[in-house]
Design an enzyme around this catalytic site. Structure first.
Site, PDB file in Angstrom:
ATOM      1  N   TYR A  17       6.195  -8.492  -6.344  1.00  0.00           N
ATOM      2  CA  TYR A  17       5.450  -7.269  -6.079  1.00  0.00           C
ATOM      3  C   TYR A  17       3.971  -7.581  -5.912  1.00  0.00           C
ATOM      4  O   TYR A  17       3.464  -8.567  -6.436  1.00  0.00           O
ATOM      5  CB  TYR A  17       5.655  -6.231  -7.195  1.00  0.00           C
ATOM      6  CG  TYR A  17       5.022  -6.580  -8.531  1.00  0.00           C
ATOM      7  CD1 TYR A  17       3.713  -6.178  -8.843  1.00  0.00           C
ATOM      8  CD2 TYR A  17       5.731  -7.300  -9.497  1.00  0.00           C
ATOM      9  CE1 TYR A  17       3.142  -6.483 -10.071  1.00  0.00           C
ATOM     10  CE2 TYR A  17       5.174  -7.605 -10.715  1.00  0.00           C
ATOM     11  CZ  TYR A  17       3.877  -7.192 -11.004  1.00  0.00           C
ATOM     12  OH  TYR A  17       3.303  -7.506 -12.219  1.00  0.00           O
ATOM     13  N   CYS A  18       3.304  -6.693  -5.130  1.00  0.00           N
ATOM     14  CA  CYS A  18       1.839  -6.704  -5.037  1.00  0.00           C
ATOM     15  C   CYS A  18       1.378  -5.289  -5.359  1.00  0.00           C
ATOM     16  O   CYS A  18       2.095  -4.548  -6.044  1.00  0.00           O
ATOM     17  CB  CYS A  18       1.360  -7.179  -3.663  1.00  0.00           C
ATOM     18  SG  CYS A  18       1.904  -6.176  -2.267  1.00  0.00           S
ATOM     19  N   TRP A  19       0.220  -4.886  -4.915  1.00  0.00           N
ATOM     20  CA  TRP A  19      -0.303  -3.570  -5.308  1.00  0.00           C
ATOM     21  C   TRP A  19       0.525  -2.424  -4.712  1.00  0.00           C
ATOM     22  O   TRP A  19       0.973  -1.521  -5.425  1.00  0.00           O
ATOM     23  CB  TRP A  19      -1.766  -3.452  -4.906  1.00  0.00           C
ATOM     24  CG  TRP A  19      -2.344  -2.070  -5.054  1.00  0.00           C
ATOM     25  CD1 TRP A  19      -2.955  -1.338  -4.083  1.00  0.00           C
ATOM     26  CD2 TRP A  19      -2.382  -1.257  -6.225  1.00  0.00           C
ATOM     27  NE1 TRP A  19      -3.365  -0.114  -4.581  1.00  0.00           N
ATOM     28  CE2 TRP A  19      -3.013  -0.034  -5.896  1.00  0.00           C
ATOM     29  CE3 TRP A  19      -1.917  -1.429  -7.543  1.00  0.00           C
ATOM     30  CZ2 TRP A  19      -3.206   0.999  -6.808  1.00  0.00           C
ATOM     31  CZ3 TRP A  19      -2.107  -0.396  -8.459  1.00  0.00           C
ATOM     32  CH2 TRP A  19      -2.750   0.797  -8.095  1.00  0.00           C
ATOM     33  N   TYR A  64       3.264  -2.342  -7.307  1.00  0.00           N
ATOM     34  CA  TYR A  64       2.841  -2.047  -8.684  1.00  0.00           C
ATOM     35  C   TYR A  64       2.446  -0.582  -8.831  1.00  0.00           C
ATOM     36  O   TYR A  64       2.672   0.033  -9.878  1.00  0.00           O
ATOM     37  CB  TYR A  64       1.677  -2.968  -9.025  1.00  0.00           C
ATOM     38  CG  TYR A  64       1.085  -2.812 -10.417  1.00  0.00           C
ATOM     39  CD1 TYR A  64       1.794  -3.194 -11.540  1.00  0.00           C
ATOM     40  CD2 TYR A  64      -0.207  -2.315 -10.581  1.00  0.00           C
ATOM     41  CE1 TYR A  64       1.235  -3.080 -12.808  1.00  0.00           C
ATOM     42  CE2 TYR A  64      -0.771  -2.194 -11.838  1.00  0.00           C
ATOM     43  CZ  TYR A  64      -0.043  -2.581 -12.954  1.00  0.00           C
ATOM     44  OH  TYR A  64      -0.600  -2.462 -14.209  1.00  0.00           O
ATOM     45  N   SER A 119       2.911  -9.176  -0.830  1.00  0.00           N
ATOM     46  CA  SER A 119       4.263  -9.490  -1.321  1.00  0.00           C
ATOM     47  C   SER A 119       5.215  -9.747  -0.158  1.00  0.00           C
ATOM     48  O   SER A 119       6.110 -10.598  -0.246  1.00  0.00           O
ATOM     49  CB  SER A 119       4.792  -8.368  -2.212  1.00  0.00           C
ATOM     50  OG  SER A 119       4.802  -7.133  -1.529  1.00  0.00           O
TER      51      SER A 119
END
Length: 342
Positions: free
Chosen positions: A93-95, A122, A101
């Site tokens: 995952y990323c933001w 996230y 991601s």
């Protein structure tokens, strides 16, 4: 099996794999999914460079700069992932579940890893906690009582007896007073405290009681999520009454082994409210090894604050329970009481 998962699916399936946060070290430190490991696509500085380019020049130059920065690191990313995965699938995952991601997922799949993405990133994970709290009419039971009632120890006894317990002070690494940081590790950020609470609540059965201690909105430097605190204020509230002598002994058990310097430092934090005279007396007692006397002075201050807090924030006491210093017996009484209240 889908390769892009909603938060609930992601959290459930990732138990069988390795969760990787590809955001910057600074983002990861501020807060992350508990148990996630950090393989940052960009350093803190690199992300700032790419972000500035995106805003000031446009997407294409920012993407090109990102590729320039990341290109030499691709082989190292794969090596890190291989060491961490040990043959297990990767959950990234990323933001927002976007380019960072997605790029890493492409790389890891190309290298032969079974890889899954968190849809919405996230940000969606954080929002899923509020959804979790709103989904069910949670049966929260709040333990209250003045300082020194042994509430935390009683909560631990309840947990040992199979009850569902959320130790907010344990998650916050703080006992919730001017003395609360003594002997505790560094507090998490408020963001990560929320993530830790999220993890705890996902383990709970909403149809059974969930016990916690009555707290103000803040515990040390961290804040309880407003949605969870509102649930606490509306919950079943049980006030514990313990004789003052037993309360003093509880506090001595928790704080009696700290140095005079540490205890004096904590007294100085409340000098403004305790008053110069009382603070001076308390410090003299600590210096003379008369800790019970110092505790009695502190209790006078905390009892006044507790009474004011009860009147303001906890007016609807469901039940009062007289206990003694036997926390095992107190836990049994509480279980009997909550069953009778059903």
């Amino acid at each position: 099996m889908k390769e892009t998962l909603f938060p609930d699916e992601f959290l459930e399936q990732s138990r069988e794999g390795v969760v990787i946060d590809v955001r910057t070290p600074a983002e990861y430190t501020a807060g992350h999914i508990p148990g996630a490991l950090n393989i940052p696509l960009f350093t803190n500085e690199e992300r700032a460079i790419v972000g500035t380019l995106y805003v000031q020049v446009g997407k294409d130059p920012a993407v090109e700069k990102g590729l320039e920065l990341v290109g030499p690191k691709l082989a190292d990313f794969v090596r890190q992932a291989r060491e961490l995965s040990q043959g297990k699938p990767l959950f990234l995952y990323c933001w927002r579940g976007g380019m960072r991601s997605g790029s890493m997922a492409w790389l890891f799949r190309t290298a032969g890893f079974k890889t899954f993405l968190l849809k919405g990133g996230y940000k969606a994970y954080r929002r899923s906690f509020i959804d979790l709290l709103a989904k069910q009419p949670w049966k929260i039971v709040v333990l209250g009582g003045p300082t020194g009632c042994g509430k935390t120890e009683i909560l631990h006894r309840l947990q040992e007896k199979g009850q569902q317990v959320v130790d907010l002070e344990g998650l916050a690494h703080h006992k919730g007073s001017a003395f609360g940081a003594l002997g505790e590790p560094e507090q998490p950020t408020t963001e990560h405290f929320m993530n830790l609470l999220h993890e705890q609540m996902r383990k709970m059965n909403p149809e059974l009681p969930v016990w916690c201690e009555g707290e103000s909105l803040s515990i040390g430097r961290v804040f309880i999520p407003a949605e969870f605190h509102a649930m606490m204020l509306a919950a079943t509230f049980i006030k514990l009454d313990l004789p003052n002598e037993d309360r003093v002994q509880h506090i001595l058990k928790d704080y009696g082994n700290f140095s005079a310097e540490e205890l004096i430092g904590s007294f100085l934090k409340i000098e403004k409210r305790l008053g110069n005279k009382a603070t001076k007396q308390a410090i003299e007692h600590v210096q003379n090894g008369e800790l019970a006397e110092a505790v009695t002075i502190a209790l006078h201050y905390y009892d006044k604050g507790y009474t004011a807090s009860m009147q303001k924030h906890w007016p609807n006491i469901t039940s009062c329970l007289s206990i003694n210093s036997d926390t095992e017996a107190s836990a049994n009484k509480l279980i009997e009481l909550i069953h009778s209240l059903k």
